[in-house]
Motif scaffolding. Structure first.
Motif, PDB file in Angstrom:
ATOM      1  N   ASN A   9     -10.420 -55.538  21.772  1.00  0.00           N
ATOM      2  CA  ASN A   9     -10.570 -57.073  20.824  1.00  0.00           C
ATOM      3  C   ASN A   9     -11.653 -57.917  21.836  1.00  0.00           C
ATOM      4  O   ASN A   9     -12.579 -58.245  21.239  1.00  0.00           O
ATOM      5  CB  ASN A   9      -9.440 -57.857  20.591  1.00  0.00           C
ATOM      6  CG  ASN A   9      -9.805 -58.967  19.737  1.00  0.00           C
ATOM      7  OD1 ASN A   9      -9.789 -60.275  20.549  1.00  0.00           O
ATOM      8  ND2 ASN A   9      -9.983 -58.789  18.702  1.00  0.00           N
ATOM      9  N   LEU A  10     -11.601 -57.816  23.065  1.00  0.00           N
ATOM     10  CA  LEU A  10     -12.224 -58.508  23.984  1.00  0.00           C
ATOM     11  C   LEU A  10     -13.718 -57.940  24.065  1.00  0.00           C
ATOM     12  O   LEU A  10     -14.969 -58.609  23.799  1.00  0.00           O
ATOM     13  CB  LEU A  10     -11.792 -58.823  25.371  1.00  0.00           C
ATOM     14  CG  LEU A  10     -10.657 -59.212  25.826  1.00  0.00           C
ATOM     15  CD1 LEU A  10     -10.164 -59.084  27.153  1.00  0.00           C
ATOM     16  CD2 LEU A  10     -10.717 -60.697  25.230  1.00  0.00           C
ATOM     17  N   LEU A  11     -13.824 -56.650  24.011  1.00  0.00           N
ATOM     18  CA  LEU A  11     -15.320 -56.049  24.152  1.00  0.00           C
ATOM     19  C   LEU A  11     -16.071 -56.045  22.488  1.00  0.00           C
ATOM     20  O   LEU A  11     -17.160 -56.579  22.539  1.00  0.00           O
ATOM     21  CB  LEU A  11     -15.125 -54.588  24.336  1.00  0.00           C
ATOM     22  CG  LEU A  11     -16.228 -53.826  24.239  1.00  0.00           C
ATOM     23  CD1 LEU A  11     -17.458 -53.922  25.267  1.00  0.00           C
ATOM     24  CD2 LEU A  11     -16.017 -52.130  24.418  1.00  0.00           C
ATOM     25  N   LEU A  12     -15.454 -56.218  21.602  1.00  0.00           N
ATOM     26  CA  LEU A  12     -15.756 -56.264  20.238  1.00  0.00           C
ATOM     27  C   LEU A  12     -16.282 -57.484  19.997  1.00  0.00           C
ATOM     28  O   LEU A  12     -17.405 -57.703  19.465  1.00  0.00           O
ATOM     29  CB  LEU A  12     -14.674 -55.803  19.291  1.00  0.00           C
ATOM     30  CG  LEU A  12     -14.289 -54.182  19.219  1.00  0.00           C
ATOM     31  CD1 LEU A  12     -13.367 -53.951  18.109  1.00  0.00           C
ATOM     32  CD2 LEU A  12     -15.484 -53.192  18.699  1.00  0.00           C
ATOM     33  N   ARG A  13     -15.478 -58.515  20.259  1.00  0.00           N
ATOM     34  CA  ARG A  13     -15.812 -59.864  20.146  1.00  0.00           C
ATOM     35  C   ARG A  13     -17.030 -60.202  21.015  1.00  0.00           C
ATOM     36  O   ARG A  13     -17.984 -61.051  20.678  1.00  0.00           O
ATOM     37  CB  ARG A  13     -14.680 -60.859  20.537  1.00  0.00           C
ATOM     38  CG  ARG A  13     -13.561 -60.644  19.451  1.00  0.00           C
ATOM     39  CD  ARG A  13     -12.434 -61.657  19.842  1.00  0.00           C
ATOM     40  NE  ARG A  13     -12.810 -62.984  19.593  1.00  0.00           N
ATOM     41  CZ  ARG A  13     -11.858 -64.034  19.663  1.00  0.00           C
ATOM     42  NH1 ARG A  13     -10.842 -63.834  19.961  1.00  0.00           N
ATOM     43  NH2 ARG A  13     -12.456 -65.237  19.658  1.00  0.00           N
ATOM     44  N   ARG A  14     -17.164 -59.745  22.079  1.00  0.00           N
ATOM     45  CA  ARG A  14     -18.391 -59.995  23.212  1.00  0.00           C
ATOM     46  C   ARG A  14     -19.366 -59.487  22.464  1.00  0.00           C
ATOM     47  O   ARG A  14     -20.541 -59.927  22.267  1.00  0.00           O
ATOM     48  CB  ARG A  14     -17.927 -59.241  24.388  1.00  0.00           C
ATOM     49  CG  ARG A  14     -19.194 -59.608  25.419  1.00  0.00           C
ATOM     50  CD  ARG A  14     -19.479 -60.856  25.949  1.00  0.00           C
ATOM     51  NE  ARG A  14     -20.725 -61.095  26.724  1.00  0.00           N
ATOM     52  CZ  ARG A  14     -20.724 -60.586  28.247  1.00  0.00           C
ATOM     53  NH1 ARG A  14     -19.343 -60.526  28.618  1.00  0.00           N
ATOM     54  NH2 ARG A  14     -21.515 -60.551  29.042  1.00  0.00           N
TER      55      ARG A  14
ATOM     56  N   MET B 263     -17.058 -52.214  30.984  1.00  0.00           N
ATOM     57  CA  MET B 263     -18.130 -52.221  30.307  1.00  0.00           C
ATOM     58  C   MET B 263     -18.567 -53.855  30.099  1.00  0.00           C
ATOM     59  O   MET B 263     -19.743 -53.895  29.699  1.00  0.00           O
ATOM     60  CB  MET B 263     -17.651 -51.983  28.735  1.00  0.00           C
ATOM     61  CG  MET B 263     -17.339 -50.375  28.778  1.00  0.00           C
ATOM     62  SD  MET B 263     -17.049 -49.473  27.320  1.00  0.00           S
ATOM     63  CE  MET B 263     -18.509 -50.002  26.333  1.00  0.00           C
ATOM     64  N   ILE B 264     -17.615 -54.629  30.001  1.00  0.00           N
ATOM     65  CA  ILE B 264     -17.640 -55.967  29.920  1.00  0.00           C
ATOM     66  C   ILE B 264     -18.522 -56.545  31.180  1.00  0.00           C
ATOM     67  O   ILE B 264     -19.788 -57.436  30.913  1.00  0.00           O
ATOM     68  CB  ILE B 264     -16.574 -56.935  29.851  1.00  0.00           C
ATOM     69  CG1 ILE B 264     -16.050 -56.774  28.370  1.00  0.00           C
ATOM     70  CG2 ILE B 264     -17.068 -58.255  29.902  1.00  0.00           C
ATOM     71  CD1 ILE B 264     -14.978 -57.211  28.166  1.00  0.00           C
ATOM     72  N   SER B 265     -18.365 -55.991  32.332  1.00  0.00           N
ATOM     73  CA  SER B 265     -19.367 -56.456  33.485  1.00  0.00           C
ATOM     74  C   SER B 265     -20.605 -56.119  33.701  1.00  0.00           C
ATOM     75  O   SER B 265     -21.517 -56.636  34.193  1.00  0.00           O
ATOM     76  CB  SER B 265     -18.496 -55.996  34.918  1.00  0.00           C
ATOM     77  OG  SER B 265     -18.433 -54.615  34.829  1.00  0.00           O
ATOM     78  N   ASP B 266     -20.878 -54.825  32.676  1.00  0.00           N
ATOM     79  CA  ASP B 266     -22.233 -54.404  32.500  1.00  0.00           C
ATOM     80  C   ASP B 266     -22.991 -55.069  31.503  1.00  0.00           C
ATOM     81  O   ASP B 266     -22.840 -54.752  30.211  1.00  0.00           O
ATOM     82  CB  ASP B 266     -22.272 -52.993  32.433  1.00  0.00           C
ATOM     83  CG  ASP B 266     -23.671 -52.321  32.749  1.00  0.00           C
ATOM     84  OD1 ASP B 266     -24.629 -52.872  32.885  1.00  0.00           O
ATOM     85  OD2 ASP B 266     -23.749 -51.055  32.859  1.00  0.00           O
ATOM     86  N   LYS B 267     -24.127 -55.912  31.584  1.00  0.00           N
ATOM     87  CA  LYS B 267     -24.686 -56.792  30.669  1.00  0.00           C
ATOM     88  C   LYS B 267     -25.561 -55.839  29.980  1.00  0.00           C
ATOM     89  O   LYS B 267     -25.921 -56.248  28.674  1.00  0.00           O
ATOM     90  CB  LYS B 267     -25.367 -57.894  31.273  1.00  0.00           C
ATOM     91  CG  LYS B 267     -24.740 -58.917  31.737  1.00  0.00           C
ATOM     92  CD  LYS B 267     -25.636 -60.265  32.297  1.00  0.00           C
ATOM     93  CE  LYS B 267     -24.789 -61.201  32.984  1.00  0.00           C
ATOM     94  NZ  LYS B 267     -25.567 -62.268  33.514  1.00  0.00           N
TER      95      LYS B 267
END
Length: 890
Positions: A464-469, A409-413
């Motif tokens: 946590n990484l996803l929510l903060r991003r 999910m993080i890799s997909d803008k």
């Protein structure tokens, strides 16, 4: 002679029907009348067939029980329908007495006495027969039964035994038969059978046949006509002596026979001794044989018991082996199976089997006697190994799975907000994929609770990484897309000038941006907290619906039920209050790991809004309060802490603004001289009006505290400025307090805090006016009113008549003071007006101040006139009415 009821076949069949099912056989049945006997009263009074007599049937019955025979006497009565039914039953073995009632001349009434009657104080019933034959027939039947079955006879009272024997002989034909005993002796047995098929057997008569013949011969001699008893007695003696002599002679003649008999008896005795010896030998052999048989039976019983036990043991071992068997398909799945979505059903089945197998080898599911057996220990160790292997493999897979989902999910803008486009975070697909393994986590918890800790940390770290991003991208784009002109923070500084248009810029979109940030992310964080609590098997109560009252857009409908994983609580029985408390603490600790750091983006939005318009802190504070009131201190505890922290930060920023504004107010006192209305007085009114617009029913305490601090600093600063130039202090005070009241009149009517300061300013204004007017009046009429003050001071110590004789207070002195002060009084009054007008910068205050001044002067002059009239009654001065008319004309 009438036929006896003992011969009635219908009566016997009715009796047999009445006792059907008792396995007893009727020997005799006969009708009788029953009357209750009474101790101490004559039985004749009851009479045969009297009013107290009741019809009954007496029946003799027997019952065979092995080799024994039991005999009973039954009493049967007639029911309402005329059917015989059992009334009482007596065992003949307890019969002790048969007594004929002596007061009955017919002899047909008798009683039966039993030794087992419970109450001996109650008289036994009287049984009355139809005639003597029926009575004798019943009694003889009872005697015969007692002889044959019991071997004894009951006591007979009131019946002649000889008479009974003669009656039995006349009414019972005899048949003699011989029976051989083991000892070779012959026993004569007489069996009597009644002519009417009585079926009563008389085996042994009361007297022998020879005795009966002798008695008949004797009675025949008596009947032949013996006249005198003495002669008859002598005759009997002579016959007795003759008989004795004959007997002795017969004995002497039979001596050889006696010797033969003795020899025969001795031979028989020897045979008996030999027989006894043989019987002793046989008895020993039989005893040994009996012991052998008992030993064989004991061994046989043991063998049978052993056989039964062996069969039960085999069945139990088969059940135990079934428990200990590990299906190969489950073993393969647990040790090396795949965790793909298509294989999850097999994994769940294997987990369920493993859980049930482990529980099946624990008490109380397994008998305690098997706990320490080697096979159970080995199988338990094998199951533990399977469990640890599966838990390790599943935990490793899930950790990698969570990380891969978030990395994808993080890799997909396209998941995040981009320039010109605010993206609402959508975790529906993420949660859908996680739900696939929700049941697996439940089973991992039941297998090993310690494995959940690392899994929870891995999930929290990844998400946590996803929510903060998401929060960072959303907050950045939110600030970039919000256009708002920045308002200066110099609200109350006097150097800004009179223009206030700089504060009128619309900054509502700033607070709307903050509200949008909360509307999007607070429900999301609550949903994530709820989903995490259930997904990671925390035993906590169900969460309240996310969001507070009056929220824009509400919560995300797609995520409204994301915390419902559609799974059952495997450990439902373990949910206890104490355990829930510890679980809630562990959950909040995990939620801190899950959401920690996201508050930085909320703080950035708050700081950005503060820089644009500090007063927007009031709106943001109200918005935050609404969200806090909508959150409960449950599993979403970190969200509550986040909102509390935001509220504190907003309060801190607003307090910073208040402190800066107060510092701007305090800077006014450093100016050289301040005249007229200070600049921060009207600016505060403008500021308060804008603050009230931002409150919108919320954050009342925050604004009231700011009001208190502002006004306190304003009034303190005003006092300091006024003290710097005492000559014009009262003018400065009254003008500024009046300006404060005029500018806040409308707000003070609706804001209680401002109303309090309004009244305080009003009191200060009145005090300043009073002081300033007194100074002006005394400036022009000082001698007049000082003279009056001296008189007032002396009136406390001396009488009014003595005052004119005091130094400086004589009538002459009064005339001088009046002449100097009131000559040209109109000019002096006009001078007061000019003096009042000279230093006043607020022209609108002059009319009210001049009215106050005239009223104050008139009050003082009225007091002076009263003193003069009292102390100097003969002196004339201008009257109060003249002075009032003069002032009114000015």
């Amino acid at each position: 002679m009438a036929k006896s009821s003992a011969d009635d076949g219908e009566l016997r069949r009715a009796c047999e029907a009445a006792i059907e099912g008792t396995k007893q056989k009727i020997v005799m049945s006969i009708r009788v009348s029953k009357s209750q006997g009474v101790w101490g009263k004559s039985a004749a009074k009851l009479g045969r067939g009297g009013a107290m007599a009741k019809p009954r049937v007496l029946a003799i019955s027997t019952k065979s029980k092995g080799q024994r025979v039991q005999a009973f006497l039954r009493v049967l009565k007639y029911s309402t329908g005329g059917v015989l039914e059992p009334a009482k039953i007596y065992k003949l073995k307890h019969l002790t007495k048969v007594e004929v009632v002596g007061n009955d001349p017919s002899g047909c009434t008798f009683t039966l006495g039993f030794d087992n009657l419970r109450s001996q104080s109650v008289a036994p019933p009287h049984w009355t027969m139809r005639n003597i034959d029926d009575r004798n027939r019943l009694v003889m039947c009872i005697f015969n039964i007692c002889k044959d079955v019991l071997g004894r006879l009951p006591k007979v009272v009131g019946i002649d035994v000889v008479e009974m024997a003669l009656w039995a002989k006349d009414n019972t034909p005899s048949v003699s038969n011989q029976q051989n005993a083991q000892n070779g002796s012959q026993v004569e047995k007489v069996v009597g059978v009644e002519e009417s098929d009585m079926k009563v057997t008389v085996e042994r008569e009361l007297v022998s046949q020879a005795e009966e013949d002798d008695m008949e011969a004797l009675l025949g001699t008596y009947v032949m006509g013996i006249g005198e008893a003495e002669a008859f007695s002598e005759r009997l003696k002579r016959e007795l002596q003759a008989l004795e002599a004959a007997n002795v002679h017969a004995l002497l003649e039979s001596e050889p026979l006696i010797g033969e008999v003795l020899q025969g008896l001795e031979a028989a005795s020897n045979c008996v001794e030999d027989m006894d010896e043989w019987l002793g030998i046989f008895n020993v052999k039989l005893r040994h044989m009996r012991e052998d048989i008992e030993s064989i039976e004991t061994r046989n019983n043991k063998l049978e018991m052993q056989s039964v036990n062996n069969k039960s043991l085999i069945d139990e071992l088969d059940k135990l082996l079934e428990r200990l068997r590990i299906p190969p398909e489950y073993a393969a799945c647990l040790t090396g199976g795949s965790f793909d979505e298509a294989r999850m059903l097999q994994n769940i089945e294997a987990c369920e089997w493993l859980t049930s197998a482990i529980r099946g080898l624990e008490a109380p599911n397994l008998d305690p006697c098997y706990q320490n057996t080697l096979a159970v220990k080995e199988k338990r160790a094998e199951l533990e190994k399977l469990k640890s292997t599966f838990v390790r493999r599943a935990s490793e897979f899930l950790r990698n799975y969570f990380a891969s989902l978030v990395d994808f999910m993080i890799s997909d803008k396209s998941y995040f907000s981009q320039r010109g486009q605010l993206k609402r975070p959508d975790h529906a697909d993420l949660r859908y994929k996680c739900r696939t393994y929700a049941r697996l986590l439940q089973h991992l918890k039941s297998l090993d609770k310690n494995c959940l800790g690392p899994l929870r940390k891995a999930y929290c770290s990844s998400l946590n990484l996803l929510l903060r991003r998401e929060a960072r991208e959303f907050a950045n784009e939110l600030r970039a897309s919000t256009k708002a002109s920045r308002n200066p923070t110099v609200w109350l500084e006097g150097s800004t000038g009179s223009g206030q248009s700089v504060n009128n810029a619309d900054t509502s979109n700033v607070s709307e941006a903050y509200a949008k940030m909360l509307t999007i992310f607070i429900p999301l964080l609550v949903d994530e907290s709820s989903f995490f609590a259930h997904f990671m098997c925390f035993e906590v109560p169900a969460l309240a619906p996310p969001g507070g009252p009056n929220l824009k857009n509400g919560s995300n409908d797609d995520d409204a039920n994301d915390d419902d994983l559609g799974i059952l609580d495997i450990d439902d029985n373990d949910s206890k209050n104490g355990k829930r408390t510890s679980e809630l603490a562990a959950l909040n600790e995990s939620l801190r790991d899950l959401l920690d750091g996201i508050q930085e983006d909320f703080h950035a939005v708050v700081d950005w809004a503060y820089k644009i318009d500090p007063l927007r802190c009031i709106s943001m504070h109200g918005i935050t309060e609404r969200y806090i009131s909508g959150q409960k201190a449950d599993a979403a505890g970190f969200v509550r802490l986040l909102l509390d922290a935001l509220e504190d930060r907003i309060s801190t920023q607003f307090a910073r603004f208040v402190d800066e504004a107060c510092h701007q107010i305090e800077r006014n006192e450093r100016n050289v001289r301040q005249l007229g209305v200070l600049s921060y007085i009207p600016r505060f009114a403008t500021l308060a009006t804008r603050m009230e617009q931002y409150i919108q029913g919320q954050s009342r305490d925050l604004v009231d505290q700011a009001y208190t601090k502002f006004v306190s600093i304003m009034f303190a600063t005003l006092d300091k400025i006024a003290q710097a130039d005492p000559k014009y202090a009262d003018i400065l005070l009254l003008e500024n307090y009046a300006a404060f009241q005029n500018s806040l009149y409308d707000l003070a009517n609706v804001v209680p805090t401002l109303a309090k300061f309004y009244h305080q300013a009003s009191e200060s204004y009145e005090q300043a006016c009073t002081r300033h007017i007194s100074v002006i009046i005394y400036y022009n009429f000082e001698r007049l009113f000082q003279f009056a003050r001296k008189i007032e001071d002396l009136m406390y110590t001396i009488t009014p008549e003595e005052i004119p004789f005091q130094l400086g207070l004589s009538k002459m002195d009064l005339r001088k003071v009046v002449k100097s002060s009131l000559t040209g009084v109109d000019k002096s009054i006009m001078a007061m007006y000019k003096k009042l007008q000279k230093n006043l910068t607020s022209e609108e205050l002059l009319p009210s101040l001049w009215d106050k001044c005239k009223k104050e002067f008139l009050d003082k002059y009225d007091s002076f006139a009263q003193l003069v009239a009292k102390i100097y009654p003969s002196e004339n001065i201008p009257s109060v009415s003249e002075m009032r008319d003069l002032l009114a004309s000015m």
